[in-house]
Motif scaffolding. Structure first.
Motif, short mmCIF file in Angstrom:
data_model
loop_
_atom_site.label_atom_id
_atom_site.label_comp_id
_atom_site.label_asym_id
_atom_site.label_seq_id
_atom_site.Cartn_x
_atom_site.Cartn_y
_atom_site.Cartn_z
N GLU A 153 10.75 7.16 -13.49
CA GLU A 153 10.29 5.98 -14.23
C GLU A 153 8.87 5.60 -13.82
OE1 GLU A 153 14.71 3.93 -13.64
OE2 GLU A 153 13.08 3.58 -12.24
N THR A 154 8.22 6.44 -13.04
CA THR A 154 6.91 6.07 -12.49
C THR A 154 5.78 6.23 -13.51
OG1 THR A 154 6.43 8.31 -11.73
CG2 THR A 154 7.57 6.86 -10.19
N ASP A 155 4.71 5.49 -13.27
CA ASP A 155 3.46 5.69 -14.01
C ASP A 155 2.83 7.04 -13.61
OD1 ASP A 155 3.09 4.71 -11.43
OD2 ASP A 155 1.34 3.50 -11.93
N THR A 156 3.01 7.40 -12.35
CA THR A 156 2.41 8.62 -11.78
C THR A 156 2.75 9.89 -12.54
OG1 THR A 156 2.50 7.64 -9.58
CG2 THR A 156 2.37 10.04 -9.68
N GLU A 157 4.00 9.98 -13.00
CA GLU A 157 4.46 11.25 -13.57
C GLU A 157 3.61 11.66 -14.79
OE1 GLU A 157 8.67 11.51 -14.41
OE2 GLU A 157 8.46 13.62 -15.01
N THR B 110 3.75 8.46 1.15
CA THR B 110 4.64 7.34 1.44
C THR B 110 4.45 6.36 0.29
OG1 THR B 110 2.94 6.28 2.79
CG2 THR B 110 4.61 7.56 3.96
N ARG B 111 5.54 5.98 -0.37
CA ARG B 111 5.44 5.20 -1.62
C ARG B 111 5.69 3.71 -1.41
NH1 ARG B 111 9.62 4.46 -6.41
NH2 ARG B 111 8.18 3.87 -8.07
N TRP B 112 4.90 2.91 -2.11
CA TRP B 112 5.17 1.49 -2.24
C TRP B 112 5.36 1.29 -3.74
CZ3 TRP B 112 6.07 -2.32 1.21
CH2 TRP B 112 6.03 -3.63 0.74
N ALA B 113 6.62 1.22 -4.18
CA ALA B 113 6.95 1.26 -5.62
C ALA B 113 6.25 0.16 -6.41
CB ALA B 113 8.45 1.14 -5.79
N THR B 114 5.58 0.54 -7.47
CA THR B 114 5.04 -0.44 -8.42
C THR B 114 5.67 -0.25 -9.80
OG1 THR B 114 3.19 0.97 -9.11
CG2 THR B 114 2.79 -0.50 -7.24
N HIS B 115 6.00 0.98 -10.17
CA HIS B 115 6.56 1.29 -11.49
C HIS B 115 7.83 2.11 -11.30
CE1 HIS B 115 2.48 0.15 -12.39
NE2 HIS B 115 2.74 0.14 -13.70
N GLY B 116 8.98 1.47 -11.54
CA GLY B 116 10.25 2.17 -11.33
C GLY B 116 10.82 1.79 -9.98
N ALA C 21 10.49 8.71 -6.05
CA ALA C 21 9.67 9.01 -4.87
C ALA C 21 8.70 10.13 -5.23
CB ALA C 21 10.57 9.42 -3.70
N HIS C 22 7.57 10.18 -4.52
CA HIS C 22 6.58 11.23 -4.73
C HIS C 22 6.80 12.30 -3.66
CE1 HIS C 22 3.48 8.32 -6.74
NE2 HIS C 22 4.69 7.78 -6.76
N PRO C 23 6.28 13.50 -3.77
CA PRO C 23 5.40 14.00 -4.84
C PRO C 23 6.16 14.23 -6.15
CG PRO C 23 5.18 15.30 -2.81
CD PRO C 23 6.37 14.44 -2.64
N MET D 229 0.85 -1.20 0.00
CA MET D 229 0.00 0.00 0.00
C MET D 229 0.88 1.24 0.00
SD MET D 229 -3.40 -0.59 2.20
CE MET D 229 -2.71 -0.79 3.83
N CYS D 230 0.33 2.35 0.32
CA CYS D 230 1.09 3.57 0.49
C CYS D 230 0.14 4.56 1.13
CB CYS D 230 1.63 4.11 -0.81
SG CYS D 230 0.47 5.14 -1.69
N GLY D 231 0.58 5.76 1.39
CA GLY D 231 -0.30 6.75 2.00
C GLY D 231 -0.15 8.09 1.33
N ALA E 278 0.51 13.70 -5.30
CA ALA E 278 0.86 12.45 -4.64
C ALA E 278 -0.18 11.43 -5.11
CB ALA E 278 0.79 12.62 -3.13
N HIS E 279 0.28 10.25 -5.46
CA HIS E 279 -0.62 9.26 -6.08
C HIS E 279 -0.42 7.89 -5.44
CE1 HIS E 279 -0.69 6.18 -9.58
NE2 HIS E 279 -1.95 6.34 -9.22
N ASN E 280 -1.53 7.25 -5.15
CA ASN E 280 -1.53 5.88 -4.65
C ASN E 280 -2.26 5.04 -5.69
OD1 ASN E 280 -3.60 4.28 -2.14
ND2 ASN E 280 -1.81 3.49 -3.17
N GLY E 281 -1.58 4.01 -6.21
CA GLY E 281 -2.24 3.12 -7.15
C GLY E 281 -1.43 2.93 -8.42
N ILE E 282 -2.14 2.58 -9.49
CA ILE E 282 -1.49 2.19 -10.74
C ILE E 282 -2.22 2.83 -11.92
CG2 ILE E 282 -1.23 0.19 -12.29
CD1 ILE E 282 -0.63 -1.48 -9.78
N1 GLU Z 1 2.49 3.51 -9.01
C1 GLU Z 1 3.09 4.56 -8.27
C2 GLU Z 1 4.60 4.38 -8.17
O1 GLU Z 1 5.13 3.34 -8.39
C3 GLU Z 1 2.48 4.73 -6.87
C4 GLU Z 1 2.77 3.57 -5.96
C5 GLU Z 1 2.08 3.74 -4.61
O2 GLU Z 1 0.86 3.51 -4.54
O3 GLU Z 1 2.79 4.06 -3.65
O4 GLU Z 1 5.30 5.33 -7.89
#
Ligand code: GLU
Length: 223
Positions: A123-127, A72-78, A85-87, A1-3, A98-102
């Protein structure tokens, strides 16, 4: 997860943003960061590691602003890197999210924007989302309209918080598949992944439904 968190307040938000991600630590994460808006524009400090570790490296207390986002990031892409790292900030430096998800369709969107010469820093999807918002703002000249237009182009599951130098009196949030709640305090309002982010400040919360977005000022909330 992340916050994720966003706060608008009569007073400086940096300490509260810092506390809010500390209170979301239990959700699990690999990196974290804060983004604030002040008279100099948007400032972001972020890095890999736990909240205390990142604070030691980046000194959050050196930041100032009455409005901000945190993650708080839980890396999925990159990979787990400072750049990922976000933001994340838009190419025009006017928006920070700041984004949580995919974001499922980020590859096509990124390729399209790279063809237009938009520079990517992670390298994130978020950007892709923050640049889409900036592109939509260039078209519509309205922050709320740009936020909605950009989100309509995204396919995925997410919760997002955003602030912009073009609308310094509002924080924005959107929920689709990841949790997001609004906290209504005295002199401060919050948008966050869960109530733990703002429990020390208010017990009045509004739970968002999937597909809803929210625009929050110091005085009111529009869903
Ligand atoms: N998909 C985004 C990333 O990998 C957000 C991951 C998240 O939910 O923390 O940066």
């Amino acid at each position: 997860m992340c916050g994720i968190t966003a706060i608008i307040s009569k007073t400086d938000v940096v300490q509260t943003l810092h506390e809010s991600i500390k209170n979301l630590e239990y959700r699990g994460y690999d990196s974290c960061g804060l983004g604030v808006l002040n008279s100099a524009g948007i400032e972001v400090r972020k890095n890999t590691g736990g909240v205390d570790e990142v604070n030691e490296k980046e000194h959050f207390s050196g930041m100032h602003g009455h409005i901000g986002v945190a993650h708080t990031r839980w890396a999925t892409h990159g990979g787990v890197t400072q750049a990922n790292a976000h933001p994340h900030v838009s190419f025009d430096a006017r928006f920070v999210i700041a984004h949580n998800g995919i974001i499922n369709n980020y590859r096509e969107l990124k390729a399209d924007m790279e063809r237009q010469g938009i520079p990517f820093r992670s390298e994130t999807d978020t950007e892709v989302l923050v640049h889409l918002i900036a592109l939509a703002y260039a078209e519509f000249g309205d922050v709320e309209q740009a936020f909605v237009a950009a989100l309509k182009r995204i396919d995925g599951t997410m919760a997002v918080t955003m602030i912009s130098s073009m609308d310094p009196d509002h924080v924005y949030g959107m929920k689709l598949g990841s949790p997001l709640v609004v906290g209504l305090g005295q002199g401060s309002n919050f948008v966050a992944s869960d109530v733990n982010a703002f429990l020390p400040y208010t017990k009045t919360a509004l739970i968002l439904e999937d597909g809803e977005y929210v625009r929050v000022s110091l005085r009111d909330v529009t869903v």
